[in-house]
Enzyme design. Structure first.
Site, short mmCIF file in Angstrom:
data_model
loop_
_atom_site.label_atom_id
_atom_site.label_comp_id
_atom_site.label_asym_id
_atom_site.label_seq_id
_atom_site.Cartn_x
_atom_site.Cartn_y
_atom_site.Cartn_z
N SER A 1 0.83 -1.21 0.00
CA SER A 1 0.00 0.00 0.00
C SER A 1 0.86 1.25 0.00
CB SER A 1 -0.91 0.01 1.23
OG SER A 1 -1.51 1.28 1.34
N HIS B 1 -1.15 -1.24 -4.31
CA HIS B 1 -2.44 -0.84 -3.74
C HIS B 1 -2.47 0.68 -3.53
CE1 HIS B 1 -6.06 -1.77 -1.31
NE2 HIS B 1 -5.66 -0.83 -0.48
N ASP C 1 -4.70 3.88 -2.15
CA ASP C 1 -5.80 4.23 -1.25
C ASP C 1 -6.25 5.67 -1.48
OD1 ASP C 1 -6.11 1.91 0.58
OD2 ASP C 1 -3.99 2.32 0.96
N MET D 1 -8.83 8.60 -0.46
CA MET D 1 -9.75 8.98 0.63
C MET D 1 -10.29 10.38 0.39
SD MET D 1 -7.39 7.82 3.82
CE MET D 1 -6.48 6.27 3.79
N HIS E 1 -8.21 1.34 -4.33
CA HIS E 1 -9.17 1.21 -3.23
C HIS E 1 -9.77 2.58 -2.95
CE1 HIS E 1 -9.66 0.30 1.38
NE2 HIS E 1 -10.83 0.41 0.78
N MET F 1 -11.94 4.93 -0.97
CA MET F 1 -12.63 5.16 0.31
C MET F 1 -13.32 6.51 0.23
SD MET F 1 -9.69 3.68 2.80
CE MET F 1 -8.50 3.72 1.49
N MET G 1 -11.85 -5.30 4.91
CA MET G 1 -11.08 -4.38 5.76
C MET G 1 -10.85 -5.08 7.10
SD MET G 1 -10.32 -1.88 3.92
CE MET G 1 -9.30 -1.19 5.24
N ASP H 1 -6.97 -6.14 4.00
CA ASP H 1 -6.31 -4.83 4.06
C ASP H 1 -6.34 -4.31 5.49
OD1 ASP H 1 -5.32 -2.31 3.55
OD2 ASP H 1 -7.01 -1.66 2.29
C1 DX5 Z 1 -6.32 1.91 5.35
C2 DX5 Z 1 -5.88 1.52 3.96
C3 DX5 Z 1 -4.78 0.51 3.94
C4 DX5 Z 1 -3.53 0.90 4.68
C5 DX5 Z 1 -3.06 -0.35 5.37
O1 DX5 Z 1 -7.51 2.58 5.28
O2 DX5 Z 1 -6.97 1.00 3.21
O3 DX5 Z 1 -4.50 0.08 2.61
O4 DX5 Z 1 -2.48 1.39 3.88
O5 DX5 Z 1 -2.01 -0.03 6.22
P1 DX5 Z 1 -1.32 -1.09 7.17
O6 DX5 Z 1 -0.86 -2.24 6.30
O7 DX5 Z 1 -0.19 -0.30 7.77
O8 DX5 Z 1 -2.33 -1.51 8.18
ZN ZN Z 2 -6.55 0.06 1.22
#
Ligand code: DX5
Ligand code: ZN
Length: 214
Positions: free
Chosen positions: A6, A31, A33, A35, A64, A66, A135, A173
């Site tokens: 990620s 990956h 993310d 947001m 991903h 969010m 998640m 994740d």
């Molecule tokens: C959190 C993200 C993850 C995050 C995971 O909302 O969706 O992808 O990067 O981080 P770790 O592996 O550090 O828990």
């Molecule tokens: Zn993620």
């Protein structure tokens, strides 16, 4: 095991170095993310940054979202050259249509469940999706503690997939590390996302290789 490091835990002031590390590594996916500060209580990076990242990355992009109304951004995700577009079940009142539109855009479609959303809500969509992203922490931040109940959730999802003959992969994740990863693998996980475990390590490539070997 497919590994999807990620980018959220990468060094944002030197992304190119981290992307080159990913390109050299045994990770098959990267990956990303996204947001919006509404669906989750944080904001990460947006499409202009990811366009620059995509240009250098040789791995499959696992996006991903969010965000609320993720269906509005199918064209932007496609323009990145993404392989997989993951939308949250909780953000999609018309999930079937959104999945159809992702497929029409030529991408693989993933549906993501927050920790409080039970696997059984997927009963009528599991045949149509290419992946379910569970998640295993509350979305919004890297480096959080793994929610133990997730192991049972992976098993329940695996049973649903087998019972229905779905081809969906299982991705997890949040909180993936040397303790949780082998247990997630044994429960039926196909894809491990790992942020802090990879990027906070002295040798990130070694950590990726250890996950890939599971
Ligand atoms: C959190 C993200 C993850 C995050 C995971 O909302 O969706 O992808 O990067 O981080 P770790 O592996 O550090 O828990
Ligand atoms: Zn993620």
């Amino acid at each position: 095991m497919i590994v999807s490091p990620s980018l959220l835990s990468a060094n944002f002031a030197d992304l190119k170095t981290d992307i080159e590390m990913i390109n050299r590594s045994q990770a098959e996916w990267l990956h990303l993310d996204i947001m919006d500060g509404v669906f989750v209580p944080n904001i990460s990076f947006g499409f202009p940054v990811l366009q620059a990242v995509a240009k250098h990355c040789t791995k499959k992009l696992d996006v991903h979202l969010m965000i609320v109304e993720p269906g509005k951004f199918i064209n932007e995700v496609k323009a990145l050259g993404a392989y997989m577009m993951n939308v949250h079940y909780e953000a999609c009142p018309h999930l079937h249509r959104t999945i159809q539109q992702i497929h029409e855009a030529g991408m693989q479609a993933g549906v993501t469940l927050n920790p409080h959303t039970p696997v059984y809500v997927l009963e009528d969509i599991i045949q149509d999706v290419d992946m379910v992203l569970l998640m295993t922490v509350n979305p919004g931040f890297g480096g959080q503690k793994f929610i133990e109940h997730s192991i049972d959730k992976v098993k329940a999802l695996k049973a649903l997939i087998e019972r229905t003959g779905s081809h969906a992969l299982i991705e997890v994740d949040g909180g993936v590390n040397s303790d949780t990863a082998p247990r997630l693998a044994a429960a039926g996980t196909d894809v491990l996302v790992a942020g802090s475990y990879v990027f906070n390590a002295p040798n990130p490539e070694e950590r990726i290789a250890s996950l890939q070997a599971l």
